[in-house]
Design a protein around this motif. Structure first.
Motif, mmCIF file in Angstrom:
data_model
loop_
_atom_site.group_PDB
_atom_site.id
_atom_site.type_symbol
_atom_site.label_atom_id
_atom_site.label_comp_id
_atom_site.label_asym_id
_atom_site.label_seq_id
_atom_site.Cartn_x
_atom_site.Cartn_y
_atom_site.Cartn_z
ATOM 1 N N PRO A 67 0.468 -3.105 11.702
ATOM 2 C CA PRO A 67 0.895 -2.144 12.727
ATOM 3 C C PRO A 67 1.443 -0.878 12.072
ATOM 4 C CG PRO A 67 1.641 -4.347 13.281
ATOM 5 C CD PRO A 67 1.110 -4.413 11.874
ATOM 6 N N ALA A 68 0.904 0.264 12.469
ATOM 7 C CA ALA A 68 1.278 1.511 11.806
ATOM 8 C C ALA A 68 1.271 2.678 12.780
ATOM 9 C CB ALA A 68 0.323 1.795 10.650
ATOM 10 N N ASN A 69 1.949 3.737 12.375
ATOM 11 C CA ASN A 69 2.129 4.918 13.215
ATOM 12 C C ASN A 69 2.432 6.083 12.283
ATOM 13 O OD1 ASN A 69 3.264 6.911 14.952
ATOM 14 N ND2 ASN A 69 4.157 5.377 16.305
ATOM 15 N N ASP A 77 5.258 14.665 8.685
ATOM 16 C CA ASP A 77 4.622 13.382 8.972
ATOM 17 C C ASP A 77 5.108 12.272 8.050
ATOM 18 O OD1 ASP A 77 3.182 14.556 10.973
ATOM 19 O OD2 ASP A 77 1.347 14.785 9.808
ATOM 20 N N VAL A 78 5.378 11.126 8.679
ATOM 21 C CA VAL A 78 5.822 9.939 7.960
ATOM 22 C C VAL A 78 5.028 8.739 8.467
ATOM 23 C CG1 VAL A 78 7.759 8.395 7.475
ATOM 24 C CG2 VAL A 78 8.158 10.861 7.673
ATOM 25 N N LEU A 79 4.444 7.986 7.545
ATOM 26 C CA LEU A 79 3.756 6.752 7.899
ATOM 27 C C LEU A 79 4.791 5.642 8.062
ATOM 28 C CD1 LEU A 79 0.797 6.860 5.331
ATOM 29 C CD2 LEU A 79 0.641 7.260 7.798
ATOM 30 N N VAL A 80 4.765 4.981 9.193
ATOM 31 C CA VAL A 80 5.641 3.839 9.437
ATOM 32 C C VAL A 80 4.761 2.591 9.531
ATOM 33 C CG1 VAL A 80 7.282 2.765 11.020
ATOM 34 C CG2 VAL A 80 7.382 5.235 10.592
ATOM 35 N N LEU A 81 4.985 1.639 8.642
ATOM 36 C CA LEU A 81 4.232 0.386 8.619
ATOM 37 C C LEU A 81 5.186 -0.750 8.965
ATOM 38 C CD1 LEU A 81 2.283 2.279 7.120
ATOM 39 C CD2 LEU A 81 1.848 0.432 5.494
ATOM 40 N N CYS A 82 4.757 -1.640 9.848
ATOM 41 C CA CYS A 82 5.629 -2.695 10.352
ATOM 42 C C CYS A 82 4.994 -4.074 10.186
ATOM 43 C CB CYS A 82 5.926 -2.466 11.835
ATOM 44 S SG CYS A 82 6.768 -0.891 12.179
ATOM 45 N N ARG A 106 13.633 -2.903 12.543
ATOM 46 C CA ARG A 106 12.411 -3.638 12.879
ATOM 47 C C ARG A 106 11.666 -4.148 11.654
ATOM 48 N NH1 ARG A 106 13.813 0.108 16.335
ATOM 49 N NH2 ARG A 106 13.445 -0.179 18.591
ATOM 50 N N GLY A 107 12.278 -4.013 10.481
ATOM 51 C CA GLY A 107 11.643 -4.488 9.257
ATOM 52 C C GLY A 107 10.484 -3.638 8.784
ATOM 53 N N CYS A 108 10.431 -2.400 9.246
ATOM 54 C CA CYS A 108 9.332 -1.491 8.895
ATOM 55 C C CYS A 108 9.678 -0.673 7.657
ATOM 56 C CB CYS A 108 9.030 -0.547 10.062
ATOM 57 S SG CYS A 108 8.747 -1.375 11.646
ATOM 58 N N ILE A 109 8.660 -0.045 7.076
ATOM 59 C CA ILE A 109 8.884 0.848 5.944
ATOM 60 C C ILE A 109 8.387 2.246 6.273
ATOM 61 C CG2 ILE A 109 8.801 -0.973 4.206
ATOM 62 C CD1 ILE A 109 5.923 -0.102 3.561
ATOM 63 N N MET A 110 8.933 3.223 5.550
ATOM 64 C CA MET A 110 8.565 4.625 5.723
ATOM 65 C C MET A 110 7.902 5.150 4.459
ATOM 66 S SD MET A 110 12.049 5.988 7.644
ATOM 67 C CE MET A 110 11.712 7.697 7.177
ATOM 68 N N ILE A 111 6.745 5.766 4.627
ATOM 69 C CA ILE A 111 6.007 6.350 3.503
ATOM 70 C C ILE A 111 5.796 7.830 3.784
ATOM 71 C CG2 ILE A 111 3.875 6.309 2.150
ATOM 72 C CD1 ILE A 111 3.503 3.384 3.021
ATOM 73 N N ALA A 112 6.197 8.682 2.857
ATOM 74 C CA ALA A 112 5.988 10.128 3.015
ATOM 75 C C ALA A 112 4.503 10.418 2.892
ATOM 76 C CB ALA A 112 6.772 10.887 1.955
ATOM 77 N N ALA A 113 3.880 10.853 3.989
ATOM 78 C CA ALA A 113 2.435 11.095 4.009
ATOM 79 C C ALA A 113 2.106 12.481 3.456
ATOM 80 C CB ALA A 113 1.914 10.973 5.444
ATOM 81 N N HIS A 114 1.091 12.538 2.574
ATOM 82 C CA HIS A 114 0.609 13.809 1.992
ATOM 83 C C HIS A 114 1.732 14.855 1.921
ATOM 84 C CE1 HIS A 114 0.341 14.779 6.292
ATOM 85 N NE2 HIS A 114 -0.618 13.889 6.440
ATOM 86 N N PRO A 115 2.815 14.557 1.186
ATOM 87 C CA PRO A 115 4.029 15.376 1.298
ATOM 88 C C PRO A 115 3.895 16.834 0.915
ATOM 89 C CG PRO A 115 4.164 13.891 -0.576
ATOM 90 C CD PRO A 115 2.981 13.463 0.222
ATOM 91 N N PHE A 116 3.028 17.167 -0.026
ATOM 92 C CA PHE A 116 2.982 18.542 -0.522
ATOM 93 C C PHE A 116 1.675 19.268 -0.212
ATOM 94 C CE2 PHE A 116 5.681 16.233 -3.770
ATOM 95 C CZ PHE A 116 6.878 16.571 -3.151
#
Length: 229
Positions: A67-69, A77-82, A106-116
């Motif tokens: 599950p992702a958003n 933009d931040v990728l949230v994976l759960c 919710r036990g999810c993680i945050m990933i900085a998407a294409h940050p630069f």
């Protein structure tokens, strides 16, 4: 216990937001590619992930749907994976610290998407002073400019942050161009997320092929002109 090398597409889109393929088409293609898992990270919604999970179950496909958003925060933009489908979507425009709280609950993680990457609405300079709010950095985006991907990689290495990659697929031919290899006890969503948090992952560095580029441009132009597909 040994570890499996799970090949996971961690950044993709469907018609649940601005992608061309349906969630079912994404799931089928991911299985055909031999991917272990796919995160259908539609913009500001988990709906694509929910539909993808239903399709994988109905078609009895041996693939994990994470599950992702891709959340448009106030900073980018931040990728949230759960590990499982959340009970709600985080609000669009949410502040990153609030999204961090939402994710941890919710036990999810945050990933900085294409940050630069310019014009891609990444978190950019915010990451420099707030990197502790993120669990990982997407250091290779198949749609991104290589020098700016390398900048993201150098930054992540300097801070000891886990590094991921993704295709950022909006058309089916892009899917799986830059999967993340995750070393985990199993390839479930929960196991993959836990492994990423521990830095037990490795980005790959695929690029958009000509066919994918042509299809992506045609889709983008068609959407802007209001054509039906």
């Amino acid at each position: 216990m040994g570890f499996l090398a799970c090949r996971a597409e961690l950044h993709s889109h469907s018609r649940a937001s601005d992608g061309k393929p349906t969630p079912e088409e994404v799931v089928i293609r991911a299985a055909q590619l031999g991917l272990s898992a796919v995160a259908l990270s539609d913009h500001n919604t988990f709906r694509g992930s929910a539909l993808a999970q239903a399709s994988a179950k109905e078609l009895d496909l041996d693939i994990t749907i994470i599950p992702a958003n891709e959340v448009r925060t106030s900073r980018g933009d931040v990728l949230v994976l759960c590990p499982s489908l959340p009970d709600e979507d985080p609000p669009k425009g949410i502040e990153p610290p609030e999204l961090r709280k939402w994710s941890l609950e919710r036990g999810c993680i945050m990933i900085a998407a294409h940050p630069f990457q310019p014009g891609r609405k990444g978190v950019g300079r915010y990451l420099f002073s707030h990197y502790t709010e993120f669990d990982a950095v997407e250091v290779w985006n198949a749609r991104g400019l290589p020098p700016l991907n390398w900048l993201a990689e150098r930054f992540a290495r300097s801070k000891g942050l886990p590094m991921t990659s993704g295709s950022d697929a909006h058309v089916i031919s892009e899917l799986g161009e830059a999967p993340t290899v995750v070393f985990a006890e199993g390839c479930t969503a929960e196991q993959i997320i836990e492994a990423i948090k521990k830095g037990m992952c490795r980005p790959t560095k695929g690029r958009m092929g000509f066919k994918a580029l042509r299809e992506a441009v045609e889709w983008s132009v068609g959407r802007r002109l209001g054509r039906a597909y």
